[in-house]
Design an enzyme around this catalytic site. Structure first.
Site, PDB file in Angstrom:
ATOM      1  N   ASP A  73      -1.137  -5.943  -0.142  1.00 30.40           N
ATOM      2  CA  ASP A  73      -1.560  -5.336   1.124  1.00 30.40           C
ATOM      3  C   ASP A  73      -3.061  -5.114   1.131  1.00 30.40           C
ATOM      4  OD1 ASP A  73       0.416  -4.858   3.049  1.00 30.40           O
ATOM      5  OD2 ASP A  73       1.243  -3.180   1.903  1.00 30.40           O
ATOM      6  N   GLU A  81       8.709  -4.129  11.002  1.00 30.15           N
ATOM      7  CA  GLU A  81       9.154  -2.849  10.433  1.00 30.15           C
ATOM      8  C   GLU A  81       9.677  -1.921  11.522  1.00 30.15           C
ATOM      9  OE1 GLU A  81       6.437  -0.975   7.704  1.00 30.15           O
ATOM     10  OE2 GLU A  81       7.714   0.804   7.502  1.00 30.15           O
ATOM     11  N   LYS A  92      -1.305  -9.178   3.052  1.00 33.13           N
ATOM     12  CA  LYS A  92      -0.636  -8.699   4.259  1.00 33.13           C
ATOM     13  C   LYS A  92      -1.581  -7.726   4.945  1.00 33.13           C
ATOM     14  CE  LYS A  92       3.015  -5.719   4.174  1.00 33.13           C
ATOM     15  NZ  LYS A  92       2.457  -4.516   4.859  1.00 33.13           N
ATOM     16  N   GLU A 150      -1.899  -5.185   8.725  1.00 34.57           N
ATOM     17  CA  GLU A 150      -1.154  -4.602   9.836  1.00 34.57           C
ATOM     18  C   GLU A 150      -1.899  -4.784  11.155  1.00 34.57           C
ATOM     19  OE1 GLU A 150      -0.220  -0.491   9.009  1.00 34.57           O
ATOM     20  OE2 GLU A 150       0.638  -0.977   7.048  1.00 34.57           O
ATOM     21  N   ASP A 186       0.842  -1.203   0.000  1.00 33.32           N
ATOM     22  CA  ASP A 186       0.000   0.000   0.000  1.00 33.32           C
ATOM     23  C   ASP A 186       0.879   1.255   0.000  1.00 33.32           C
ATOM     24  OD1 ASP A 186       0.862  -0.231   2.603  1.00 33.32           O
ATOM     25  OD2 ASP A 186      -1.112  -0.005   3.517  1.00 33.32           O
ATOM     26  N   SER A 187       2.213   1.047   0.009  1.00 33.70           N
ATOM     27  CA  SER A 187       3.137   2.160  -0.243  1.00 33.70           C
ATOM     28  C   SER A 187       2.917   2.716  -1.650  1.00 33.70           C
ATOM     29  CB  SER A 187       4.590   1.706  -0.064  1.00 33.70           C
ATOM     30  OG  SER A 187       4.824   0.503  -0.765  1.00 33.70           O
TER      31      SER A 187
HETATM   32  O1  KIV Z   1       3.520  -1.191   1.624  1.00 32.67           O
HETATM   33  C1  KIV Z   1       4.718  -1.472   1.770  1.00 32.67           C
HETATM   34  O2  KIV Z   1       5.578  -1.138   0.944  1.00 32.67           O
HETATM   35  C2  KIV Z   1       5.091  -2.202   2.969  1.00 32.67           C
HETATM   36  C3  KIV Z   1       6.551  -2.232   3.310  1.00 32.67           C
HETATM   37  C4  KIV Z   1       6.736  -2.400   4.744  1.00 32.67           C
HETATM   38  C5  KIV Z   1       7.281  -3.245   2.538  1.00 32.67           C
HETATM   39  O3  KIV Z   1       4.267  -2.733   3.641  1.00 32.67           O
END
Ligand code: KIV
Length: 271
Positions: free
Chosen positions: A84, A183, A114, A116, A45-46
């Site tokens: 993400d 992280e 993924k 969080e 999600d970056s």
């Molecule tokens: O979204 C992202 O780039 C991440 C990084 C921690 C790899 O979650």
């Protein structure tokens, strides 16, 4: 070509072989990265920061993540492909998480997601993992919570926080996460967590003892001259390379040097 799966990653941890991961957001980059022998590609999600130019990861939507993930999917054959779950696509309820993760799996054909969060995410991870959706958990600095955390700061710096992160790592493993992203936490803490769980840890700003590492592809390629966190090693200076190429192109066009004869379709038939 041997396809990488979550089992490959588990075996790598057992054999103490490092896991190489990187983010991707589009087809062209994904193809290059996949051919570069990485184990895991994450549609992060970056994308919210590096593709859309937002200050945080919060604005990106599930539809936008699906768009990026579908583009990446077409470029990836070998690496394990994860995406993400973006902010507020899974925190409201377990059902919401199932539907959002399900869309990423069905519409973009990613092989896992993924998300969080620590203990609060245990029920969600349990449900996803037990209906066949592999989950990588993510603790330490969790950028979707950056306003709550007071910024993008190193986490787990005191005994109490470190103890809590160690406990959460165990809880997330027990809930069914197949891997754990760590992280921005101190090296010693990342090592203790890595040694205490059986699933692979993937670090970013978490020192050398994690089972694997991940970096944002644009960061390691040096696309942003102003982004220089301590943990980042730049393996190229693409900002300079691209900027020089664009200046050379501009100059050649302006002095009518480009296109030349060899770059033009000079003959035609007028019959
Ligand atoms: O979204 C992202 O780039 C991440 C990084 C921690 C790899 O979650």
């Amino acid at each position: 070509m041997k396809k990488i799966t979550i089992k490959t990653l588990a075996d790598k941890k057992q054999r103490r072989e490092k896991i190489v991961s990187i983010t991707a957001y589009d087809y062209t980059f994904a193809r290059i990265l996949d051919q570069g022998d990485v184990d895991m590609i994450l549609v992060g999600d970056s994308a919210s920061n590096v593709c859309a130019g937002y200050q945080t990861t919060l604005p990106i939507t599930l539809d936008e993540m699906i768009y990026h993930s579908r583009s990446v999917r077409r470029g990836v054959q070998r690496a394990l492909l994860l995406a993400d779950l973006p902010f507020l696509s899974y925190q409201a309820s377990v059902e919401q998480a199932v539907l959002s993760a399900g869309r990423l799996m069905k519409e973009a054909e990613v092989e896992g997601v993924k998300l969080e969060g620590g203990e609060i995410m245990a029920d969600t991870i349990y449900r996803l993992a037990h209906i066949g959706i592999p989950v990588m958990a993510h603790i330490g600095l969790t950028p979707q919570a950056q306003h709550q955390l007071g910024g993008r700061l190193v986490q787990g710096k005191d005994e109490k926080e470190a103890k809590r992160l160690k406990e959460e790592a165990k809880i997330l493993e027990e809930a069914g996460a197949f891997a754990l992203l760590l992280e921005l936490i101190p090296t010693k803490l990342a090592k203790e967590i890595t040694d205490s769980i059986n699933i692979p840890t993937i670090g970013i700003g978490a020192g050398p003892h994690c089972d694997g590492q991940i970096l944002v592809c644009y960061d390691l390629l040096g696309m942003d001259k102003d982004f220089n966190p301590k943990y980042l090693r730049k393996y190229a200076e693409l900002h300079d390379t691209i900027s020089q190429a664009v200046q050379d192109y501009s100059m050649d066009v302006r002095k009518a040097d480009y296109p030349g004869d060899s770059e033009s379709y000079t003959s035609y038939s007028n019959k």
